[in-house]
Design a protein around this motif. Structure first.
Motif, short mmCIF file in Angstrom:
data_model
loop_
_atom_site.label_atom_id
_atom_site.label_comp_id
_atom_site.label_asym_id
_atom_site.label_seq_id
_atom_site.Cartn_x
_atom_site.Cartn_y
_atom_site.Cartn_z
N SER A 138 7.55 -8.48 1.28
CA SER A 138 7.59 -9.24 -0.31
C SER A 138 6.32 -8.32 -1.13
O SER A 138 5.94 -7.73 -1.07
CB SER A 138 6.84 -10.54 -0.12
OG SER A 138 5.89 -10.24 0.07
N ASP A 159 1.50 -12.92 4.44
CA ASP A 159 0.44 -11.53 4.47
C ASP A 159 1.97 -10.67 4.20
O ASP A 159 1.46 -9.97 5.44
CB ASP A 159 -0.69 -11.20 5.69
CG ASP A 159 -1.11 -9.73 4.60
OD1 ASP A 159 -0.40 -9.37 3.67
OD2 ASP A 159 -1.49 -9.22 5.83
N THR A 163 -5.77 -13.24 -4.53
CA THR A 163 -5.49 -12.73 -3.15
C THR A 163 -4.47 -10.86 -2.82
O THR A 163 -5.59 -10.30 -1.99
CB THR A 163 -4.78 -13.62 -2.75
OG1 THR A 163 -6.06 -14.99 -2.79
CG2 THR A 163 -5.08 -13.58 -0.74
N ARG A 164 -3.23 -11.08 -3.30
CA ARG A 164 -2.50 -10.11 -2.88
C ARG A 164 -3.33 -8.73 -3.47
O ARG A 164 -3.55 -8.00 -2.37
CB ARG A 164 -1.26 -10.30 -2.33
CG ARG A 164 -0.06 -8.61 -3.01
CD ARG A 164 0.02 -8.85 -1.29
NE ARG A 164 0.93 -9.42 -1.21
CZ ARG A 164 2.13 -9.08 -0.19
NH1 ARG A 164 2.74 -7.89 -0.72
NH2 ARG A 164 2.61 -10.14 -0.05
N PRO A 220 5.11 -10.45 -4.73
CA PRO A 220 5.11 -11.33 -5.28
C PRO A 220 4.59 -11.02 -6.42
O PRO A 220 5.01 -11.53 -7.50
CB PRO A 220 4.15 -12.15 -4.45
CG PRO A 220 3.42 -10.92 -3.61
CD PRO A 220 4.29 -10.16 -3.15
N HIS A 274 5.09 -16.15 1.05
CA HIS A 274 4.91 -14.88 1.24
C HIS A 274 3.50 -14.52 1.57
O HIS A 274 3.19 -13.44 2.28
CB HIS A 274 5.39 -14.30 0.14
CG HIS A 274 6.98 -14.64 0.88
ND1 HIS A 274 8.34 -13.82 0.65
CD2 HIS A 274 7.50 -15.32 2.41
CE1 HIS A 274 9.34 -14.40 1.03
NE2 HIS A 274 8.80 -15.27 2.32
N VAL A 275 2.85 -14.41 0.58
CA VAL A 275 1.13 -13.82 0.49
C VAL A 275 0.42 -14.42 1.18
O VAL A 275 -0.16 -13.15 2.19
CB VAL A 275 0.47 -13.53 -0.63
CG1 VAL A 275 -0.35 -13.72 -1.58
CG2 VAL A 275 1.44 -13.87 -1.71
N ALA A 296 -2.41 -16.49 -5.98
CA ALA A 296 -1.73 -15.75 -4.01
C ALA A 296 -2.16 -14.08 -4.97
O ALA A 296 -2.12 -13.54 -3.87
CB ALA A 296 -0.53 -15.92 -4.81
N LEU A 297 -1.58 -14.14 -5.92
CA LEU A 297 -1.20 -12.80 -6.52
C LEU A 297 -2.68 -12.22 -6.58
O LEU A 297 -3.20 -10.49 -5.98
CB LEU A 297 -0.69 -12.31 -8.41
CG LEU A 297 0.35 -12.73 -8.19
CD1 LEU A 297 0.99 -12.65 -9.81
CD2 LEU A 297 1.36 -11.84 -7.45
N GLN A 317 6.98 -17.92 -2.53
CA GLN A 317 6.43 -16.58 -3.40
C GLN A 317 4.62 -16.47 -2.47
O GLN A 317 4.25 -15.67 -1.73
CB GLN A 317 6.82 -15.85 -4.27
CG GLN A 317 7.67 -15.20 -4.95
CD GLN A 317 7.70 -14.35 -4.35
OE1 GLN A 317 7.48 -13.00 -3.97
NE2 GLN A 317 9.64 -14.58 -3.04
#
Length: 185
Positions: A82, A78, A169-170, A84, A74-75, A166-167, A71
């Motif tokens: 996905s 980009d 960042t997303r 995440p 995937h972030v 990562a979250l 996951q």
């Protein structure tokens, strides 16, 4: 003049059910993990079957770690397809319950824990350790319990921090993209 909805089709659900169904599925999965934790025969693990106990713990934790890394990847790449936020949240719930099951099983061995007797105690200790609160009412006394506690702290620091980053960042990229979409119309 064209209608905005036809000029810029959005993947909005057609009905309320289409919008609610994915959330019900996610909530159902989280509830299933919690229910499984309380219903699985964890009393058959621990000192009665140490090889099986350690193998299950290692395999489950490795699977969760690999899925979290996937996951995160995937972030970083980009990938718009996905989700995440949902998957990472469910994996965090799963990892908490994997550690709780390990603590509960370890507590069956004399001298491993002080104050940990029930599944609720194990879940409580896992959350307290994850939150780095440490009230001191439940303490790992044995070497195996201390190793698993250190592993949880390290696991949380490495994998869960990376997942949270990562979250973030997303979410940041989604917030930045929204104004761009509005300007392009």
């Amino acid at each position: 003049m064209r209608d905005r909805r036809t000029a810029h089709p959005h993947p909005h659900p057609r009905t309320v059910w289409d919008a609610v169904r994915p959330w019900l599925l996610r909530i159902g999965i989280a509830v299933a993990v919690v229910v499984a934790y309380f219903l699985l025969p964890l009393d058959n693990l621990g000192p009665q079957r140490p090889v099986l106990s350690w193998t299950l713990f290692t395999v489950l934790l490795t699977v969760v770690a690999v899925l979290l890394l996937r996951q995160i990847r995937h972030v970083l790449l980009d990938r718009p397809d996905s989700r995440p936020g949902v998957v990472i949240s469910l994996l965090i719930v799963l990892s908490v319950h994997v550690f709780s099951a390990a603590y509960y099983s370890l507590a069956k061995s004399p001298g491993e824990f002080h104050g940990l007797e029930t599944r609720i105690d194990a879940l409580y200790f896992t959350v307290v350790t994850l939150a780095t609160v440490g009230y001191g009412d439940i303490t790992p006394r044995g070497q195996a319990a201390r190793v698993v506690t250190m592993l949880q702290i390290t696991y949380s620091f490495v994998f869960l921090t990376a997942a949270a980053t990562a979250l973030t960042t997303r979410l940041r990229s989604m917030v930045v993209r929204r104004p761009e979409r509005g300007r392009s119309r």
